[in-house]
Design a protein around this motif. Sequence first.
Motif, short mmCIF file in Angstrom:
data_model
loop_
_atom_site.label_atom_id
_atom_site.label_comp_id
_atom_site.label_asym_id
_atom_site.label_seq_id
_atom_site.Cartn_x
_atom_site.Cartn_y
_atom_site.Cartn_z
N THR A 105 0.58 -1.12 0.70
CA THR A 105 0.03 -0.11 -0.05
C THR A 105 0.85 1.43 0.06
N MET A 106 1.71 1.07 0.20
CA MET A 106 3.09 2.32 -0.13
C MET A 106 3.76 3.13 -1.13
N GLU A 107 3.23 4.34 -1.16
CA GLU A 107 3.60 4.57 -2.46
C GLU A 107 5.27 4.68 -2.86
N SER A 108 5.82 4.52 -3.84
CA SER A 108 6.77 3.80 -3.81
C SER A 108 8.38 5.49 -3.42
N ASN A 109 7.36 6.70 -3.71
CA ASN A 109 8.28 7.47 -3.17
C ASN A 109 8.32 7.57 -2.08
N VAL A 110 7.79 8.12 -1.73
CA VAL A 110 7.60 7.68 0.16
C VAL A 110 8.53 6.19 0.33
N ARG A 111 8.52 5.87 0.38
CA ARG A 111 9.25 3.84 0.13
C ARG A 111 10.67 4.34 0.08
N LYS A 173 5.75 14.55 -4.21
CA LYS A 173 5.23 13.40 -5.79
C LYS A 173 5.05 14.36 -6.75
N SER A 174 5.47 15.00 -7.45
CA SER A 174 5.54 16.05 -9.05
C SER A 174 6.00 14.55 -9.77
N ILE A 175 7.10 14.31 -9.56
CA ILE A 175 7.90 13.38 -10.40
C ILE A 175 7.29 11.46 -10.08
N LYS A 176 7.49 10.46 -10.19
CA LYS A 176 7.38 9.31 -9.53
C LYS A 176 8.24 8.16 -10.69
N ILE A 177 8.82 7.21 -10.17
CA ILE A 177 9.12 5.85 -10.95
C ILE A 177 8.16 5.87 -11.67
N GLY A 188 11.55 10.56 -22.75
CA GLY A 188 11.73 8.96 -21.14
C GLY A 188 10.76 8.69 -19.93
N ILE A 189 10.95 7.67 -19.77
CA ILE A 189 10.33 7.14 -18.73
C ILE A 189 11.43 7.11 -16.93
N VAL A 190 11.12 7.59 -15.99
CA VAL A 190 11.23 7.41 -15.06
C VAL A 190 12.17 6.69 -14.59
N THR A 191 12.81 5.97 -14.57
CA THR A 191 13.62 4.70 -14.03
C THR A 191 14.17 4.65 -12.65
N ASP A 192 14.65 5.45 -11.98
CA ASP A 192 14.97 5.86 -10.78
C ASP A 192 15.89 7.27 -10.40
N ILE A 193 15.62 7.49 -8.73
CA ILE A 193 15.94 8.61 -8.58
C ILE A 193 16.57 8.44 -7.51
N LYS A 194 17.80 9.43 -7.89
CA LYS A 194 18.94 9.09 -6.85
C LYS A 194 19.61 10.38 -5.91
N ARG A 196 21.16 12.44 -5.90
CA ARG A 196 21.91 13.60 -7.07
C ARG A 196 20.75 13.72 -8.06
N TYR A 197 20.88 12.85 -8.81
CA TYR A 197 20.10 12.99 -9.32
C TYR A 197 19.00 11.82 -9.76
N THR A 198 18.65 11.51 -12.02
CA THR A 198 16.90 11.32 -11.59
C THR A 198 17.39 10.49 -13.07
N ALA A 199 17.70 9.40 -12.82
CA ALA A 199 17.63 8.45 -14.65
C ALA A 199 16.53 8.48 -15.85
N VAL A 200 16.40 9.39 -16.59
CA VAL A 200 15.04 8.81 -17.76
C VAL A 200 15.77 7.97 -18.80
N LYS A 201 15.23 6.78 -18.81
CA LYS A 201 15.45 6.40 -20.08
C LYS A 201 14.46 6.62 -21.62
N ALA A 202 15.02 6.57 -22.80
CA ALA A 202 14.48 7.05 -23.38
C ALA A 202 14.03 5.89 -24.36
N TYR A 203 12.69 5.88 -25.41
CA TYR A 203 12.24 4.90 -26.32
C TYR A 203 13.45 3.79 -26.84
N ASP A 204 14.78 4.52 -27.12
CA ASP A 204 15.37 4.07 -28.07
C ASP A 204 16.98 3.43 -27.45
N GLY A 205 16.36 3.14 -25.52
CA GLY A 205 16.98 2.39 -24.56
C GLY A 205 17.23 3.04 -24.39
#
Length: 351
Positions: A105-111, A173-177, A188-194, A196-205
């Motif tokens: 039941t816990m959201e990914s950002n809160v985790r 909660k403006s940006i979630k994985i 692209g799609i947010v794959t991880d929120i570190k 210092r940075y956030t990883a965004v995966k584009a459609y080409d991989g």
Amino acid sequence: SIAWLILGAYVVIRTVVFLLHSLSRKYNSSLDNFLTFSIWGGVALQIFGVLPKCVEFMQTTKIPLGSTNATVWSVFLSGFSIALALFIAKWIGQFFEKWINSLPTMESNVRVVIIRVVKVVLVTIAILIGLASVGIDITVLGVFGGAIGVGLGFGLQKIASNYVSGFIILLDKSIKIGDLVNVSGVEGIVTDIKTRYTAVKAYDGSVTIIPNENFVTSSVRNTSYLLGPGRATVMMSVDYSADIDEVIELMTDIVRKQPRVLINPAPYTILTNFGADGIELTSYFWVPDPEKGTATLRSNIGRAMFREFNKRKINIPFQQRDLHIISMPEVICKVENDVPAPSKSEAKAGT
């Protein structure tokens, strides 16, 4: 006594190796070998009576540290205590992370926020316990903390800003994985929120590393921010000789037959513009999952329309221009009669 010593060393080695493997995701054989040789080496030194002499030598050898003289043995115990405390803190953090991730039941950002805060607290407590266990006054860390604060204020502004921004985008909660975002020209799609940075995966991989500060200080288009249907469009152009009512009904029917297109709201087609080369028509429709993308769906709709247009002899216009010549200048060709005829040798040579 030697047998019990060897058996105890074996149990310690297997226990330490098991704990290391349960904590780390990647197998590290070099660390296993180092710990194994270190423990067996200590057992061998104890059997031959060398270990007590080594301990006595380290206890009597002093190292000047500021106004006090610390022994080699105290420095060794300090490093071992801190390393052991950090190891236990990491072990507890791993179990806590698994328990938090198991909560449905816990959201990914809160985790992510809870796990990071707990890990920082555990590491801080481990360092303080390790220093206090060897008699080091932890109040001297106040000067060190002040120095870190000054460094963050001057030389590490961007790092501190990205660190704080990471917690901000997790808490508000403006940006979630898993969100589909467009920031700084990257989509692209947010794959991880570190931190210092956030990883965004584009459609080409490919994966783009974006500093967290960009998500706080710049505009971000988040397609997945609000759950619900999203609208998409497909535009076509037909010749002026085509039956517009028939084309509009045909385009709407093609869009309605696509599997991802919603029936409610119903798709529709309107005349958008009278272009220079043809009549522009646009079909509007809604999809329930816009975060999965609409490029393939729009391509399928366009291909289906193109096939139907060819079957029904509906012309898709191409760019064409009509050129009207108002007048032409009069061209007078003057023939010179006094040009001498070529000689026989010139005529033979073809000149």
